[in-house]
Each structure stands twice: as C-alpha cells, then as structure tokens.
Write a protein that holds these residues in place. Structure first.
Motif, short mmCIF file in Angstrom:
data_model
loop_
_atom_site.label_atom_id
_atom_site.label_comp_id
_atom_site.label_asym_id
_atom_site.label_seq_id
_atom_site.Cartn_x
_atom_site.Cartn_y
_atom_site.Cartn_z
N TYR A 78 0.35 -1.47 0.30
CA TYR A 78 -0.28 -0.13 -0.02
C TYR A 78 0.85 1.29 -0.03
O TYR A 78 0.89 1.70 0.59
CB TYR A 78 -0.81 -0.25 0.70
N ASN A 138 -7.12 12.82 5.42
CA ASN A 138 -6.68 12.62 6.94
C ASN A 138 -7.70 12.04 7.79
O ASN A 138 -7.72 11.52 7.90
CB ASN A 138 -5.35 14.16 7.26
N ALA A 141 -9.66 9.60 6.65
CA ALA A 141 -9.68 8.42 7.16
C ALA A 141 -9.39 8.24 8.73
O ALA A 141 -9.80 7.13 8.58
CB ALA A 141 -7.81 8.11 6.01
N ALA A 142 -9.43 9.17 9.46
CA ALA A 142 -9.02 9.09 10.78
C ALA A 142 -10.52 8.22 11.03
O ALA A 142 -10.57 7.22 12.52
CB ALA A 142 -8.56 10.38 11.33
N ILE A 145 -10.45 4.83 10.27
CA ILE A 145 -9.44 4.12 11.17
C ILE A 145 -10.44 3.66 12.80
O ILE A 145 -10.27 2.28 13.17
CB ILE A 145 -8.40 4.75 11.22
N ARG A 178 -7.28 -1.40 6.60
CA ARG A 178 -6.65 0.13 7.50
C ARG A 178 -5.75 0.62 6.72
O ARG A 178 -5.50 0.89 6.88
CB ARG A 178 -6.75 -0.92 8.56
N GLN A 182 -4.47 4.57 4.65
CA GLN A 182 -3.02 5.25 5.15
C GLN A 182 -2.56 5.37 3.75
O GLN A 182 -1.54 5.86 4.11
CB GLN A 182 -2.26 4.67 6.10
N ALA A 183 -2.70 5.08 3.24
CA ALA A 183 -2.33 4.97 1.58
C ALA A 183 -3.41 5.81 0.34
O ALA A 183 -2.67 5.91 -0.66
CB ALA A 183 -1.95 3.74 0.67
#
Length: 253
Positions: A78, A138, A141-142, A145, A178, A182-183
C-alpha cells in the motif's frame, strides 16, 4: 440483458485486481467507493446495465482490498497513491485508449488523482465528492480507522455505527482496509487545473459528506454540477445516477 464477465488483471506490483465487464462499446472505467464493490456500487442498482444498453462497456474493477480483488496484509503493498497507480495499471493492461472515467466517493478521489498524475479519459465523472473532500483525507481516514479499531464495541447511536454496519454487510477485510486508508493521497485545490476534460460532478441533494459538490464544479476548468436525489449512501441506489451517467457520457458536445 448483456452478459457480465470477470477477469483478473495484474496491477503494477503484481497484485491481482478483479475486473467486472458488462456491455460492448466505448469503455467506461468505473471506480467504486470505500468498503463497497463493483457489484454494490454499479451493478446491483442497474447503473452498469443502463450504460450497456446505451452502447457503452462498463469496466468495473474491485479496488485493492475490496470485493474479489487482492487484499494483501503487508504494508508495502500500500504505497502512497496506490489506488491511482492501480487505475493507471488497469488502463495500460486493458489497452484503454478512447475511454471515459467514472468514480464515486473514494473512487472519485482516485479518479481525480489518476488524471492529475497523467490519465487522459475523454470525459470524467466525480460522484459523491466535494471540493473539501479531495483535500481532507486525513480527517476522513482517521474516522474510518477509528471505526475499524473499535469495530466490536460500536453500538447504535455511535457516529461510526453506519460505517461498521456497512463493513459487516460487505465482509470487509479490516487489516487490508486499514492499510489502504493510510495510502490515499490528498489533492491540493491548485492541482485541479490539470483536470481539463469535460467533467460532471454528480452528487446527492442531501450529500455533503465530502464537502460542496458545487464548489468542486466551480474549481474545475470544464465542469458541471448535477444533483440527484439522496444522501451519500442512498444516492447510489437511485436510478437517476445511471440516467445521469448515460446522458453525460453520451453527449457529443
């Protein structure tokens, strides 16, 4: 009714991506949303069939870590921008030259990034996406996640409940998801000038999950904003989505 096929295509790093195809004619590469699949986003509610009936070929990969595609558990599978790299690899492997590109949500983010990085579809559709969403990954995504990390303790009423419920429905591989979260690269608004082809920003009238679709259309060199009924989740179930795709991609001007 067109016959649907599925093939596996090796991406830039050898990871196998499942590609579902329906119809014959100008190819339309269609990238689905987060935790979804080609089946859920494009096939189940008839959007791909409408394109096939209108003389297009719907080319619908399952994104990495989704559907029938590879779900590696190694972090090096990733790299930054992996989904845009996958999209470019598919265009090359499938020999797509005169084609259109359609994305929804994460698929829109991927499509925009892939065009900025060099893909040149004839027409582009960014579905379920607003201006703020392209540069705000970000934070988004947080949220997801956190939903994965608290997967077994999230209850009704929790802000993450809908996301966890959808992951359960789609039988998401949480380790792979997950890593993928992050990618994904952000897209700076200044980079949008590189998206020069005719573009439709297609969004539900109650969908502000990824910011303002109208502002995104205004920020692009050649774009129109089209509204259909629904929220971020429900707009995918609306027949109006497929109708809008056929109308825009079938236009000659």
């Amino acid at each position: 009714m067109s016959e649907r096929t599925m093939e596996r295509v090796a991406s830039f790093d050898g990871a196998e991506l499942a590609v579902h195809r329906l119809g014959a004619g100008r190819p339309v590469l269609m990238l689905h949303g987060l935790f979804s699949s080609a089946e859920m986003n494009w096939i189940r509610f008839g959007h791909a069939q409408k394109l096939a009936d209108a003389g297009f070929e719907a080319v619908m990969p399952d994104l990495r870590a989704h559907g029938d595609s590879a779900k590696p558990h190694e972090a090096d599978a990733y790299p930054p921008g992996v989904l845009a790299k996958d999209a470019a690899a598919l265009v090359e492997a499938l020999g797509l030259e005169d084609y259109d590109l359609v994305g929804f949500s994460l698929g829109s983010r991927t499509s925009a990034r892939a065009v900025i990085d060099g893909l040149r579809p004839r027409r582009l559709v960014l579905g379920g996406m607003g201006l703020e969403g392209l540069a705000g990954w970000n934070r988004r995504a947080a949220f997801f996640i956190d939903a994965i990390d608290r997967f077994d303790e999230v209850e009704r009423g929790d802000p993450a409940f809908m996301a966890v419920s959808f992951m359960k429905t789609m039988k998401i591989d949480r380790v792979a998801a997950r890593l993928l979260l992050q990618a994904v690269d952000d897209t700076d608004p200044e980079e949008l000038a590189k998206i020069t082809m005719p573009t439709m920003v297609l969004c539900g009238d109650k969908d502000d999950d990824n910011g303002s679709a109208a502002k995104l259309a205004e920020a692009l060199p050649d774009a129109r904003h089209v509204e259909i009924p629904g929220t971020h989740m429900s707009s995918v179930t609306e027949g109006a989505l497929g109708d809008a795709l056929v109308e825009f991609l079938g236009a000659t001007a």
